[in-house]
Design a protein around this motif. Sequence first.
Motif, PDB file in Angstrom:
ATOM      1  N   ALA A   1     -13.117   8.009  -0.913  1.00 45.66           N
ATOM      2  CA  ALA A   1     -13.297   6.627  -0.862  1.00 45.66           C
ATOM      3  C   ALA A   1     -14.811   6.435  -0.989  1.00 45.66           C
ATOM      4  CB  ALA A   1     -12.629   6.082   0.066  1.00 45.66           C
ATOM      5  N   VAL A  26      -6.098  -0.488  -5.069  1.00 45.92           N
ATOM      6  CA  VAL A  26      -6.926  -1.172  -3.970  1.00 45.92           C
ATOM      7  C   VAL A  26      -6.615  -2.346  -3.658  1.00 45.92           C
ATOM      8  CG1 VAL A  26      -9.275  -1.672  -3.221  1.00 45.92           C
ATOM      9  CG2 VAL A  26      -8.929   0.180  -4.908  1.00 45.92           C
ATOM     10  N   ASP A  56      -8.247  -2.433   4.196  1.00 46.05           N
ATOM     11  CA  ASP A  56      -8.946  -1.030   4.116  1.00 46.05           C
ATOM     12  C   ASP A  56      -8.373  -0.270   3.277  1.00 46.05           C
ATOM     13  OD1 ASP A  56     -10.277  -2.149   6.438  1.00 46.05           O
ATOM     14  OD2 ASP A  56      -9.121  -0.898   7.757  1.00 46.05           O
ATOM     15  N   SER A  57      -9.070   0.738   2.768  1.00 49.28           N
ATOM     16  CA  SER A  57      -8.857   1.769   1.940  1.00 49.28           C
ATOM     17  C   SER A  57      -7.485   2.436   2.462  1.00 49.28           C
ATOM     18  CB  SER A  57      -9.603   2.866   1.617  1.00 49.28           C
ATOM     19  OG  SER A  57     -11.125   2.349   1.534  1.00 49.28           O
ATOM     20  N   SER A 103      -4.459   9.246  -0.927  1.00 52.13           N
ATOM     21  CA  SER A 103      -4.837   9.084  -2.387  1.00 52.13           C
ATOM     22  C   SER A 103      -3.541   8.185  -3.068  1.00 52.13           C
ATOM     23  CB  SER A 103      -5.233  10.339  -3.152  1.00 52.13           C
ATOM     24  OG  SER A 103      -3.944  11.075  -3.492  1.00 52.13           O
ATOM     25  N   ASN A 120     -15.832   7.075  -4.479  1.00 48.65           N
ATOM     26  CA  ASN A 120     -15.554   6.120  -5.247  1.00 48.65           C
ATOM     27  C   ASN A 120     -16.380   4.896  -5.323  1.00 48.65           C
ATOM     28  OD1 ASN A 120     -13.347   7.612  -6.221  1.00 48.65           O
ATOM     29  ND2 ASN A 120     -11.876   6.615  -5.249  1.00 48.65           N
ATOM     30  N   ARG A 121     -16.693   4.584  -3.986  1.00 51.42           N
ATOM     31  CA  ARG A 121     -17.483   3.218  -3.868  1.00 51.42           C
ATOM     32  C   ARG A 121     -18.705   3.484  -4.225  1.00 51.42           C
ATOM     33  NH1 ARG A 121     -14.772   1.865   0.620  1.00 51.42           N
ATOM     34  NH2 ARG A 121     -15.610   3.296   2.036  1.00 51.42           N
ATOM     35  N   THR A 170       0.854  -1.208   0.037  1.00 49.70           N
ATOM     36  CA  THR A 170      -0.113   0.055  -0.237  1.00 49.70           C
ATOM     37  C   THR A 170       0.884   1.115  -0.085  1.00 49.70           C
ATOM     38  OG1 THR A 170      -1.468  -1.340   1.356  1.00 49.70           O
ATOM     39  CG2 THR A 170      -2.048   0.765   1.237  1.00 49.70           C
TER      40      THR A 170
END
Length: 224
Positions: free
Chosen positions: A217, A41, A46-47, A51, A220-221, A10
């Motif tokens: 986030a 992702v 988790d997200s 960014s 985006n979801r 990540t």
Amino acid sequence: MQRIGILGGTFDPVHFGHLRPAVEVRAALGFDQVRLIPARVSPLRDSPGASGADRLAMLRAAAEGEPDLVVDERELERPGPSYTIDTLESLAAEFPGARLYFIMGADAFASFERWYRWPEILTTAHLVVTTRPEAALTIPPAVAEAVTDDPAELERAAAGLIHAQGVTALDISATAIRRTAAAGGDLRYLMPEGARRYLEQHRLYSPESAARERARADGNRSAG
Ligand code: ATP
């Protein structure tokens, strides 16, 4: 024959616990380069708190002037979850004949059997599992037969072997860095200076930017 190490993660944010193992594994196993590949992702996490653009900017700052550390954007550019098998297949197509070595910490390896299409990961690359403080080396039973202590074995096969590589123990985690940043604490000597400066200039992981990232986030979801 080209040997390419791949360190996915990540990188939220990048720190010395990523970079030192990368350079030690490269030296021990004779890789031409290690590609640092930030996930868009991560399927099992988790997200991220920052960014993709910010995580990438910090990685670029960290690897600047280091020709053997290559920042690779392919997962950020690919829509959907960042599956390692897709990344390895795309690298195999881009570098025909190269040998691929996917590097992961012992914590990540413990859940390897839950990774999407994991048997195919092993037909495309070798795995190099690095030691990490607070993470015992647990070998998932389904892959126990693929483990080799002898790095020379990795030369004999094109893919499919797992080698545990001891690296300097650095008890640094991105989670602890995000917490320290949120509290306005001192991040010196945990991560490369360029990355730290970027983080501080952009006030990443501060309470305001965390709220902004959560909203992004969520957006985006709901956009699917
Ligand atoms: P978090 O604290 O958010 O879990 P992380 O730094 O552990 O962050 P990633 O950025 O996804 O997570 O890590 C990428 C890879 O680097 C993983 O394979 C992980 O095991 C390894 N890694 C991360 N930190 C260390 C460390 N201090 N020592 C050894 N390996 C590490």
